[in-house]
Design a protein around this motif. Sequence first.
Motif, short mmCIF file in Angstrom:
data_model
loop_
_atom_site.label_atom_id
_atom_site.label_comp_id
_atom_site.label_asym_id
_atom_site.label_seq_id
_atom_site.Cartn_x
_atom_site.Cartn_y
_atom_site.Cartn_z
N LEU A 164 0.84 -1.14 -0.01
CA LEU A 164 -0.03 0.17 -0.05
C LEU A 164 1.01 1.26 0.03
O LEU A 164 0.50 2.08 -0.66
N GLN A 165 1.94 1.31 0.68
CA GLN A 165 2.87 2.50 0.87
C GLN A 165 3.44 2.63 -0.55
O GLN A 165 3.58 3.74 -1.01
N GLN A 166 3.87 1.50 -1.05
CA GLN A 166 4.44 1.48 -2.58
C GLN A 166 3.53 2.22 -3.46
O GLN A 166 3.82 2.95 -4.31
N GLN A 167 2.12 1.76 -3.45
CA GLN A 167 1.28 2.26 -4.50
C GLN A 167 1.01 3.66 -4.08
O GLN A 167 0.96 4.49 -4.89
N GLN A 168 0.92 4.05 -2.96
CA GLN A 168 0.77 5.35 -2.48
C GLN A 168 1.79 6.38 -2.91
O GLN A 168 1.56 7.44 -3.48
N GLN A 169 3.20 5.86 -3.01
CA GLN A 169 4.12 6.68 -3.43
C GLN A 169 4.06 6.77 -4.86
O GLN A 169 4.55 7.67 -5.57
N GLN A 170 3.91 5.77 -5.66
CA GLN A 170 3.72 5.77 -7.04
C GLN A 170 2.63 6.56 -7.53
O GLN A 170 2.90 7.53 -8.46
N ARG A 171 1.67 6.81 -6.80
CA ARG A 171 0.72 7.90 -7.18
C ARG A 171 0.94 9.17 -7.06
O ARG A 171 0.88 9.95 -7.71
#
Length: 305
Positions: A164-171
Amino acid sequence: MKRPYSGAKGSPRQQHTSLVQPVTALALLRRYTKVFPSLLLGSDQIHATSSLPSWTCLRNGINQLSGPAGCAKTQIALSVCLHAALQGKCMNFDADVVVSAVYLSLGSIRHAVIAQRLDQMARASNSTQSTNEILRRILIKAVMSPDDLQALLHPISGELVRLLQQQQQQRHDEKANNDNDTKFINNIQVLVLDDIASLFRFLDGTFAARSAALFQLAASLKRISDEFKLPILVLNQVTSKISITSSSHCVDEPALGLSWAQCVNQTFSVAKSVSGRRTLTLDRSPFYGQEQVDFEVQDCGPVML
């Protein structure tokens, strides 16, 4: 006579006070308005949800869907995951695929059955995207014990939290570097737990120990939902409650008792009549009163009648 302390310049008290600013209800509504996944498909168009009642949509927090076996609980959960994937996009074909939905199969390994049904739904959706591209955005994982589930949700070392943190950073990076050559990256839109009773219903130990484990799980799920604005759908079994006055009269209630019921934010149930008609009911919600709608399971998923 001493003056009342009003907070020195730059003190935490003054800084906190300066951050609290009045906000209009309209501004808050626009800030937090989001299209939430719906439990059913619209009757007019496969992808359209405009014809659906707003109460069929999931909300941030824990959404519980309970019902007897054979009432299409898993069908609804898979449909939610599929339509989250239909809205997801990755940056390009060489980049890592952005996961749009996470499906946790609790207490059993049914990867083949789940994947086959998702493939059937994806093909029946008539999407312009390829079936492989859609299915690559749905992450399926088996969890065989409560300890494994808590490890997955751990705020620091948990695999799901890191994703989730990775996806949030990508966004965040995508918004910062927005240009015409880059596609928008959607983060994970829904987390499904199917089904919670299989892990906790026959857990060893006292009733108090089971309640404590459920409270800990609920706290972890709500923290994740709040931090990442992620609706969580939990599938639950039912148990029969026999009436004291009449042994022939019994009512189906969600399993795991009152302790878990108090942790749920929004409660749905599904039932199937003798004629085969299925009904989705909103039993409890902070947003709506009790509502009900009939649906049927088609190749593309559960469709409202």
